[in-house]
Motif scaffolding. Structure first.
Motif, PDB file in Angstrom:
ATOM      1  N   GLY A   1      30.035   1.630  23.521  1.00  0.00           N
ATOM      2  CA  GLY A   1      30.049   1.427  22.077  1.00  0.00           C
ATOM      3  C   GLY A   1      29.618   0.025  21.703  1.00  0.00           C
ATOM      4  N   HIS A   2      30.074  -0.961  22.463  1.00  0.00           N
ATOM      5  CA  HIS A   2      29.713  -2.357  22.187  1.00  0.00           C
ATOM      6  C   HIS A   2      28.214  -2.585  22.394  1.00  0.00           C
ATOM      7  CE1 HIS A   2      30.019  -6.707  21.966  1.00  0.00           C
ATOM      8  NE2 HIS A   2      29.381  -6.787  23.113  1.00  0.00           N
ATOM      9  N   ILE A   3      27.674  -2.074  23.489  1.00  0.00           N
ATOM     10  CA  ILE A   3      26.241  -2.237  23.774  1.00  0.00           C
ATOM     11  C   ILE A   3      25.399  -1.590  22.681  1.00  0.00           C
ATOM     12  CG2 ILE A   3      24.379  -1.548  25.335  1.00  0.00           C
ATOM     13  CD1 ILE A   3      26.401  -1.852  27.641  1.00  0.00           C
ATOM     14  N   LEU A   4      25.799  -0.398  22.259  1.00  0.00           N
ATOM     15  CA  LEU A   4      25.042   0.310  21.224  1.00  0.00           C
ATOM     16  C   LEU A   4      25.120  -0.420  19.889  1.00  0.00           C
ATOM     17  CD1 LEU A   4      23.303   2.631  20.404  1.00  0.00           C
ATOM     18  CD2 LEU A   4      25.329   4.104  20.311  1.00  0.00           C
ATOM     19  N   PHE A   5      26.290  -0.965  19.565  1.00  0.00           N
ATOM     20  CA  PHE A   5      26.436  -1.730  18.325  1.00  0.00           C
ATOM     21  C   PHE A   5      25.532  -2.962  18.347  1.00  0.00           C
ATOM     22  CE2 PHE A   5      28.930  -5.197  16.145  1.00  0.00           C
ATOM     23  CZ  PHE A   5      28.496  -4.868  14.867  1.00  0.00           C
ATOM     24  N   GLU A   6      25.490  -3.680  19.481  1.00  0.00           N
ATOM     25  CA  GLU A   6      24.641  -4.862  19.585  1.00  0.00           C
ATOM     26  C   GLU A   6      23.171  -4.478  19.468  1.00  0.00           C
ATOM     27  OE1 GLU A   6      25.498  -8.030  19.644  1.00  0.00           O
ATOM     28  OE2 GLU A   6      27.609  -7.450  19.459  1.00  0.00           O
ATOM     29  N   TYR A   7      22.800  -3.333  20.002  1.00  0.00           N
ATOM     30  CA  TYR A   7      21.426  -2.835  19.889  1.00  0.00           C
ATOM     31  C   TYR A   7      21.072  -2.560  18.427  1.00  0.00           C
ATOM     32  CZ  TYR A   7      17.564   0.512  20.047  1.00  0.00           C
ATOM     33  OH  TYR A   7      16.384   1.176  19.823  1.00  0.00           O
ATOM     34  N   LEU A   8      21.997  -1.967  17.682  1.00  0.00           N
ATOM     35  CA  LEU A   8      21.755  -1.669  16.269  1.00  0.00           C
ATOM     36  C   LEU A   8      21.623  -2.953  15.454  1.00  0.00           C
ATOM     37  CD1 LEU A   8      24.250   1.302  15.838  1.00  0.00           C
ATOM     38  CD2 LEU A   8      21.761   1.446  15.852  1.00  0.00           C
ATOM     39  N   LYS A   9      22.467  -3.935  15.747  1.00  0.00           N
ATOM     40  CA  LYS A   9      22.353  -5.223  15.053  1.00  0.00           C
ATOM     41  C   LYS A   9      21.001  -5.867  15.327  1.00  0.00           C
ATOM     42  CE  LYS A   9      25.934  -7.676  16.279  1.00  0.00           C
ATOM     43  NZ  LYS A   9      26.851  -8.842  16.289  1.00  0.00           N
ATOM     44  N   SER A  10      20.562  -5.817  16.572  1.00  0.00           N
ATOM     45  CA  SER A  10      19.275  -6.397  16.941  1.00  0.00           C
ATOM     46  C   SER A  10      18.139  -5.679  16.231  1.00  0.00           C
ATOM     47  CB  SER A  10      19.086  -6.312  18.457  1.00  0.00           C
ATOM     48  OG  SER A  10      17.805  -6.766  18.833  1.00  0.00           O
ATOM     49  N   GLY A  11      18.208  -4.358  16.194  1.00  0.00           N
ATOM     50  CA  GLY A  11      17.186  -3.584  15.506  1.00  0.00           C
ATOM     51  C   GLY A  11      17.144  -3.892  14.025  1.00  0.00           C
ATOM     52  N   TYR A  12      18.313  -4.072  13.430  1.00  0.00           N
ATOM     53  CA  TYR A  12      18.389  -4.420  12.007  1.00  0.00           C
ATOM     54  C   TYR A  12      17.723  -5.770  11.758  1.00  0.00           C
ATOM     55  CZ  TYR A  12      20.371  -5.849   7.531  1.00  0.00           C
ATOM     56  OH  TYR A  12      20.523  -6.291   6.247  1.00  0.00           O
ATOM     57  N   ASN A  13      18.065  -6.752  12.568  1.00  0.00           N
ATOM     58  CA  ASN A  13      17.525  -8.104  12.367  1.00  0.00           C
ATOM     59  C   ASN A  13      16.012  -8.163  12.568  1.00  0.00           C
ATOM     60  OD1 ASN A  13      20.042  -9.232  11.799  1.00  0.00           O
ATOM     61  ND2 ASN A  13      20.508  -9.537  13.974  1.00  0.00           N
ATOM     62  N   LYS A  14      15.505  -7.369  13.510  1.00  0.00           N
ATOM     63  CA  LYS A  14      14.078  -7.424  13.838  1.00  0.00           C
ATOM     64  C   LYS A  14      13.217  -6.554  12.915  1.00  0.00           C
ATOM     65  CE  LYS A  14      14.666  -8.452  18.741  1.00  0.00           C
ATOM     66  NZ  LYS A  14      14.481  -7.963  20.141  1.00  0.00           N
ATOM     67  N   LEU A  15      13.780  -5.434  12.444  1.00  0.00           N
ATOM     68  CA  LEU A  15      12.965  -4.469  11.706  1.00  0.00           C
ATOM     69  C   LEU A  15      13.380  -4.311  10.249  1.00  0.00           C
ATOM     70  CD1 LEU A  15      12.823  -1.693  14.456  1.00  0.00           C
ATOM     71  CD2 LEU A  15      11.075  -3.375  13.919  1.00  0.00           C
ATOM     72  N   ILE A  16      14.604  -3.949  10.018  1.00  0.00           N
ATOM     73  CA  ILE A  16      15.008  -3.565   8.667  1.00  0.00           C
ATOM     74  C   ILE A  16      15.109  -4.760   7.747  1.00  0.00           C
ATOM     75  CG2 ILE A  16      16.804  -2.437   7.297  1.00  0.00           C
ATOM     76  CD1 ILE A  16      17.483  -0.767   9.771  1.00  0.00           C
ATOM     77  N   ALA A  17      15.782  -5.818   8.180  1.00  0.00           N
ATOM     78  CA  ALA A  17      16.036  -6.964   7.313  1.00  0.00           C
ATOM     79  C   ALA A  17      14.754  -7.675   6.890  1.00  0.00           C
ATOM     80  CB  ALA A  17      16.962  -7.950   8.009  1.00  0.00           C
ATOM     81  N   LYS A  18      13.658  -7.496   7.658  1.00  0.00           N
ATOM     82  CA  LYS A  18      12.398  -8.179   7.346  1.00  0.00           C
ATOM     83  C   LYS A  18      11.606  -7.474   6.266  1.00  0.00           C
ATOM     84  CE  LYS A  18      11.718 -10.439  11.830  1.00  0.00           C
ATOM     85  NZ  LYS A  18      10.824 -10.569  13.001  1.00  0.00           N
ATOM     86  N   LYS A  19      11.965  -6.213   5.976  1.00  0.00           N
ATOM     87  CA  LYS A  19      11.170  -5.441   5.019  1.00  0.00           C
ATOM     88  C   LYS A  19      11.478  -5.866   3.585  1.00  0.00           C
ATOM     89  CE  LYS A  19      10.592  -1.405   7.967  1.00  0.00           C
ATOM     90  NZ  LYS A  19      10.773   0.044   8.111  1.00  0.00           N
TER      91      LYS A  19
END
Length: 230
Positions: A212-230
């Protein structure tokens, strides 16, 4: 595990008391008479859809009231709760197939429950039209007839058609049946913005801690790299 209605009312009373509110206090917040609220909290009356929405706005944790699940990882929920609706939908679409896959490491019965929950949430996200209700989306996904869906929810076919077509909305009993049949948080059915965040946090909390922790960190990373930049 199915929830019983008396468990819902017990946890509601617990939530109210934890907030330090008397029945008079909460009645003012949810625009209900004390007599009606008292009977509803005792399980003698049912809360309407709008009354449930007022309970959420007042600060009652209705997700916990229905599911018995508290927020385990406050960091996880705080992160998701700062996302807007579209961002949360994107994160959910990233998370759900991964959660379903990672659930394979759980005991068989628990794995099946987590995977089914993930499928139902994904089904709700695949909304073709704003007019599609959760009732319709889930029925279509399962391939149920309207009559069978009505029997699951304990209502007649006329009432069910009204729910599916959004001419009426589910009361506290119907939301309980939807949770028992589809493990769907009432916050989703109440169209509360925190509903999807609570569902994803809840599913992550069902996984093994490290996973669960690894998956949460992956989602945060994806958000910072992809979603937040849009």
């Amino acid at each position: 595990m199915k929830a019983e209605y008396h468990e819902i009312t017990r946890r509601l009373r617990e939530e109210r008391e934890n907030c330090g509110w008397t029945q008079v206090d909460i009645c003012r917040k949810v625009y209900m008479s004390q007599g009606h609220y008292c009977k509803a909290e005792m399980g003698k009356n049912r809360f309407t859809h709008s009354e449930l929405q007022y309970l959420v706005k007042a600060g009652i944790d209705l997700h916990y009231v229905y599911t018995g699940e508290k927020i385990i990882n406050s960091e996880c929920y705080e992160f998701f709760s700062h996302c807007d609706r579209k961002e949360m939908q994107c994160l959910a679409e990233m998370a759900l197939p991964l959660i379903a896959y990672c659930a394979k490491e759980l005991p068989e019965e628990k794995a099946e429950e987590v995977q089914e929950r993930a499928k139902y949430i994904k089904c709700i996200l695949m909304q073709d039209s704003q007019e599609d209700s959760c009732f319709f989306l889930l029925r279509r996904y399962k391939g149920y007839s309207q009559r069978y869906m009505a029997s699951l929810l304990g209502v007649d076919i006329k009432k069910y058609c009204s729910l599916e077509n959004s001419r009426s909305f589910g009361d506290s009993e119907i939301l309980l049946q939807m949770y028992n049949c589809f493990h769907l948080s009432p916050l989703i059915l109440l169209n509360d913005e925190s509903g999807l965040a609570r569902e994803i946090c809840g599913l992550l909390g069902q996984l093994e801690d490290e996973t669960g922790h690894i998956l949460f960190e992956y989602l945060k990373s994806g958000y910072n790299k992809l979603i937040a930049k849009k």
